[in-house]
Design a protein around this motif. Sequence first.
Motif, PDB file in Angstrom:
ATOM      1  N   ASP A 289       0.940  -1.066  -0.017  1.00 27.39           N
ATOM      2  CA  ASP A 289      -0.008  -0.132   0.051  1.00 27.39           C
ATOM      3  C   ASP A 289       0.767   1.037   0.154  1.00 27.39           C
ATOM      4  OD1 ASP A 289      -1.746   2.113   0.261  1.00 27.39           O
ATOM      5  OD2 ASP A 289      -2.775   1.126   1.978  1.00 27.39           O
TER       6      ASP A 289
ATOM      7  N   ASN B 272       0.160   4.399   2.478  1.00 27.02           N
ATOM      8  CA  ASN B 272       0.348   4.209   3.836  1.00 27.02           C
ATOM      9  C   ASN B 272       1.932   4.205   3.928  1.00 27.02           C
ATOM     10  OD1 ASN B 272      -2.354   4.342   4.835  1.00 27.02           O
ATOM     11  ND2 ASN B 272      -2.353   2.124   4.388  1.00 27.02           N
ATOM     12  N   SER B 273       2.669   4.223   2.852  1.00 25.28           N
ATOM     13  CA  SER B 273       4.062   4.052   3.103  1.00 25.28           C
ATOM     14  C   SER B 273       4.780   5.265   2.816  1.00 25.28           C
ATOM     15  CB  SER B 273       4.619   2.784   1.924  1.00 25.28           C
ATOM     16  OG  SER B 273       4.018   1.438   2.355  1.00 25.28           O
TER      17      SER B 273
ATOM     18  N   ASN C  41       5.335   9.403   3.132  1.00 27.68           N
ATOM     19  CA  ASN C  41       5.099  10.139   4.035  1.00 27.68           C
ATOM     20  C   ASN C  41       4.052  11.474   3.330  1.00 27.68           C
ATOM     21  OD1 ASN C  41       5.168  12.679   5.986  1.00 27.68           O
ATOM     22  ND2 ASN C  41       7.311  12.140   6.625  1.00 27.68           N
TER      23      ASN C  41
ATOM     24  N   HIS D 179      -0.774  12.605  -2.130  1.00 26.38           N
ATOM     25  CA  HIS D 179      -2.261  12.473  -2.402  1.00 26.38           C
ATOM     26  C   HIS D 179      -2.289  13.128  -3.679  1.00 26.38           C
ATOM     27  CE1 HIS D 179      -1.725  16.707  -0.841  1.00 26.38           C
ATOM     28  NE2 HIS D 179      -2.800  16.896  -1.643  1.00 26.38           N
TER      29      HIS D 179
END
Length: 353
Positions: free
Chosen positions: A97, A100-101, A103, A170
């Motif tokens: 994922d 989630n890895s 920052n 994101h």
Amino acid sequence: MSLLEVQNLHTRFPTPRGTVDAVNEVDLRIESGEIVGLVGESGSGKSVLADTIMGIVEEPGEIAGGDIRLHGDSLLDLPESERRKIRGGSISMVFQDPMNSLNPTLTVGEQIAEMVRLHQPVGESIRLPAELKRKLIGSAKNSEAWRKAIEMLESVEIPEPESRATDFPHEFSGGMRQRAMIAMALAAEPDLLICDEPTTALDVTIQAQILDELRDLKDAFDTAILLITHDLAVVAEVCDRVNVMYAGQIVERAETNELFRNPQHPYTQGLIASTPRLDAPTEALQPIEGNVPDLIDIQFACHFAPRCPEATRECYEIKPDFRPVGESAENGTQTDENHVAACLRRGSQEERI
């Protein structure tokens, strides 16, 4: 000498109910410049094996036995400070994922540049926190580490890498985030890249692109790859050799073409039979009955015995050892160890039970 040799490795997790043997007496070999597949159902221990090789098993997990050798040197004998240099340096990992890895507070470019500073001799400080450096010197856009980060993004085919390097995670799509993770893992020019389900969350078109890029990057960076997946189609597409894992143990290993042409272990046969085929879309799938067993204090010698259609009483009582399998093994003429399976019902007629 192999690039990586895992010998009789045992990783366990003590729990109030008993001990979970997540990796149980596993042997694994990876040569320089090859892609080796590790395939099995969820819960078979694939990710724990990867974490063990990387040295990131979380407490209360512990390595209870065996050895891990890189270029012939034992990693388990090294102090943690030395393991830290190897982790991300000689051995890098791409996690399942990427969201989630990565920052979320740092740009993608700065995260790759930080990996370069840690593991390549660019002469740039790694003492300051990356966030502070970003604020002080604007991601050090004229630094060698930053230029290397741009090159890495370009190598994994991120469009407009100079611009996208300043974006945050994101702002990347799922496929671009996975490419960024691969770029970060390769930034240290590792000898071995471990990819844990790198295409699971991606659509099939992006999956194909990522797999093509992994093959190209393997050649470009002269990096061996351990590809962990539950998707047999992915294994068939890119791997040179395959290890099939079940309930913490390797049960069959072979060259990829040989494994799909002539699967021998009943579990491997079940995996292939339960996979849809484009050349036979009307054939009914044959699922493997039952579930992966609870790994706490397994009582039967062959872990697959309760689900195996060929199991006999001996399968529950006698631990299967690896033996050469295939057509020539049936008449006792095969000596090739490239295709082996841990099954009492396979091998030469003299060996079978």
